[in-house]
Design a protein around this motif. Sequence first.
Motif, short mmCIF file in Angstrom:
data_model
loop_
_atom_site.label_atom_id
_atom_site.label_comp_id
_atom_site.label_asym_id
_atom_site.label_seq_id
_atom_site.Cartn_x
_atom_site.Cartn_y
_atom_site.Cartn_z
N MET A 1 45.17 61.78 40.69
CA MET A 1 45.84 61.17 41.85
C MET A 1 44.84 60.35 42.67
N ARG A 2 45.20 59.08 42.93
CA ARG A 2 44.30 58.26 43.71
C ARG A 2 44.49 58.51 45.21
N SER A 3 43.42 58.36 45.97
CA SER A 3 43.50 58.57 47.41
C SER A 3 44.22 57.38 48.05
N LYS A 4 44.66 57.57 49.26
CA LYS A 4 45.34 56.50 50.00
C LYS A 4 44.39 55.30 50.18
N GLY A 5 43.12 55.59 50.46
CA GLY A 5 42.10 54.54 50.63
C GLY A 5 41.99 53.69 49.38
N ALA A 6 41.93 54.33 48.23
CA ALA A 6 41.81 53.60 46.96
C ALA A 6 43.06 52.74 46.72
N ARG A 7 44.23 53.32 47.04
CA ARG A 7 45.46 52.53 46.87
C ARG A 7 45.45 51.32 47.80
N ASN A 8 45.02 51.53 49.05
CA ASN A 8 44.96 50.42 50.01
C ASN A 8 43.97 49.35 49.55
N ALA A 9 42.83 49.78 49.01
CA ALA A 9 41.83 48.83 48.54
C ALA A 9 42.41 47.98 47.41
N ARG A 10 43.14 48.63 46.51
CA ARG A 10 43.79 47.89 45.41
C ARG A 10 44.81 46.90 45.93
N PHE A 11 45.58 47.33 46.92
CA PHE A 11 46.59 46.46 47.54
C PHE A 11 45.91 45.24 48.16
N ASP A 12 44.85 45.50 48.91
CA ASP A 12 44.15 44.40 49.59
C ASP A 12 43.53 43.43 48.59
N GLU A 13 42.98 43.97 47.51
CA GLU A 13 42.35 43.14 46.49
C GLU A 13 43.38 42.23 45.81
N ARG A 14 44.51 42.84 45.44
CA ARG A 14 45.57 42.08 44.79
C ARG A 14 46.13 41.01 45.75
N ARG A 15 46.28 41.39 47.01
CA ARG A 15 46.80 40.47 48.02
C ARG A 15 45.84 39.28 48.20
N ALA A 16 44.55 39.55 48.22
CA ALA A 16 43.55 38.49 48.40
C ALA A 16 43.57 37.52 47.20
N GLU A 17 43.77 38.09 46.03
CA GLU A 17 43.85 37.29 44.80
C GLU A 17 45.08 36.37 44.86
N LEU A 18 46.19 36.93 45.27
CA LEU A 18 47.41 36.12 45.41
C LEU A 18 47.20 35.04 46.47
N LEU A 19 46.55 35.41 47.57
CA LEU A 19 46.33 34.49 48.68
C LEU A 19 45.55 33.24 48.22
N ASP A 20 44.56 33.44 47.37
CA ASP A 20 43.77 32.31 46.85
C ASP A 20 44.67 31.33 46.11
N ARG A 21 45.55 31.87 45.27
CA ARG A 21 46.44 31.01 44.48
C ARG A 21 47.48 30.33 45.38
N LEU A 22 47.96 31.06 46.38
CA LEU A 22 48.97 30.50 47.29
C LEU A 22 48.37 29.37 48.12
N ARG A 23 47.13 29.58 48.56
CA ARG A 23 46.46 28.53 49.35
C ARG A 23 46.30 27.25 48.51
N ALA A 24 45.89 27.43 47.27
CA ALA A 24 45.72 26.28 46.37
C ALA A 24 47.06 25.56 46.18
N ARG A 25 48.13 26.34 46.03
CA ARG A 25 49.44 25.71 45.81
C ARG A 25 49.95 25.01 47.07
N LEU A 26 49.72 25.61 48.23
CA LEU A 26 50.21 25.03 49.49
C LEU A 26 49.52 23.70 49.83
N THR A 27 48.32 23.49 49.29
CA THR A 27 47.61 22.24 49.57
C THR A 27 47.62 21.30 48.36
N GLN A 28 48.45 21.59 47.38
CA GLN A 28 48.44 20.79 46.14
C GLN A 28 48.89 19.34 46.39
#
Lengths: 206, 206
Positions: B1-28
């Motif tokens: 079982m993963r800790s809440k901190g680890a789950r949050n870190a994964r969430f933040d990492e995935r969100r940051a990755e999506l954010l990079d792609r979204l930023r690129a698309r919004l300025t295309q």
Amino acid sequence: MRSKGARNARFDERRAELLDRLRARLTQRGAMRPTLRELAMSAECSVSTLNHYFGRRDDIVMAVFEDSGQRGQGQFQVTRKAGPEFENSIRDAVILSWTVMTRHGVAAMLAMGMVEGMRDDLLGPAFIDTMFEPFVIALAERLDTHVARGQMRDVDTRMAALALASPLLLGALHQGELGGAKAYPLDGEAFVDHVVQGFVRAYRAD
Amino acid sequence: MRSKGARNARFDERRAELLDRLRARLTQRGAMRPTLRELAMSAECSVSTLNHYFGRRDDIVMAVFEDSGQRGQGQFQVTRKAGPEFENSIRDAVILSWTVMTRHGVAAMLAMGMVEGMRDDLLGPAFIDTMFEPFVIALAERLDTHVARGQMRDVDTRMAALALASPLLLGALHQGELGGAKAYPLDGEAFVDHVVQGFVRAYRAD
């Protein structure tokens, strides 16, 4: 049988009527960048009617830019002709520009031009050419007269015109079109005065 | 079982990755104002994944605004701190602003903010609050120091900051994001120099 002139007049009249509705739709609050289908709905006609009168979506937007540039001709003419005295002449041009932007819907048109033109290889340069530069060129002509009379320093008047026009345009967009007035209000009259004072200090002949 | 901190870190990492792609698309280039579906395609995920990580389309755009404001913190910090001498201090702040806009993609982000924010009651004020005002406030703080030291006239420094920032922003947008460089080229270095000279003349203490 109708003459060619009468047919052309009918075409122009119908096109002008559509143009009014298209302009209103292109600047509609909360719904910028309409699709071709949305434009047709607002113009109360079919997409193929729009194609017939204008062409593709880009052509419609460019027709609205052109029309807007035409509507600005009166302001550009007044802006071009310098007043007798430097400070009053700058103030008059600034107040006219601020007034048409904030009270006669010109800021909305400029916002629309930027929304359609940003990072677009066709509409960006078209916006600059039909709506933005005619004003900057007119303002630079006014400044040229002041330089020629020895009232203003002999600088690059195109750059000086950009330096004068930019705070007015951004101030108007910030307050109105970007909704900055609520959290970051700017006293329009004081700002216009600030810009005029700064410009006169920076550019009047020593 | 993963800790809440680890789950949050994964969430933040995935969100940051999506954010990079979204930023690129919004300025295309040539494809501004993407739909939610287009954003999902560019982020290589489903619309419901975007909804999970951000919310609605407006929330995505605001997340990109926030992220962009965060990325600007370094520039805002430097801008806030006045240099020892007035003219050099103004020049340094102006060159930094011009450089990040024209060489580090900041003009594209500001263009995107304006395209999304114009005449939009939610995104306009969000753009002003997260991307536009932090710079103006930092610049006004720099100017406050010069006024306090007696190097600059005692004017409304917020208005002076707007008067200084506006030609830089509009010059950068005009040349790059609106494609004005081809038909109406502006020598960037000369323009920066013109703006600095004008500002110093207008505002230095007598």
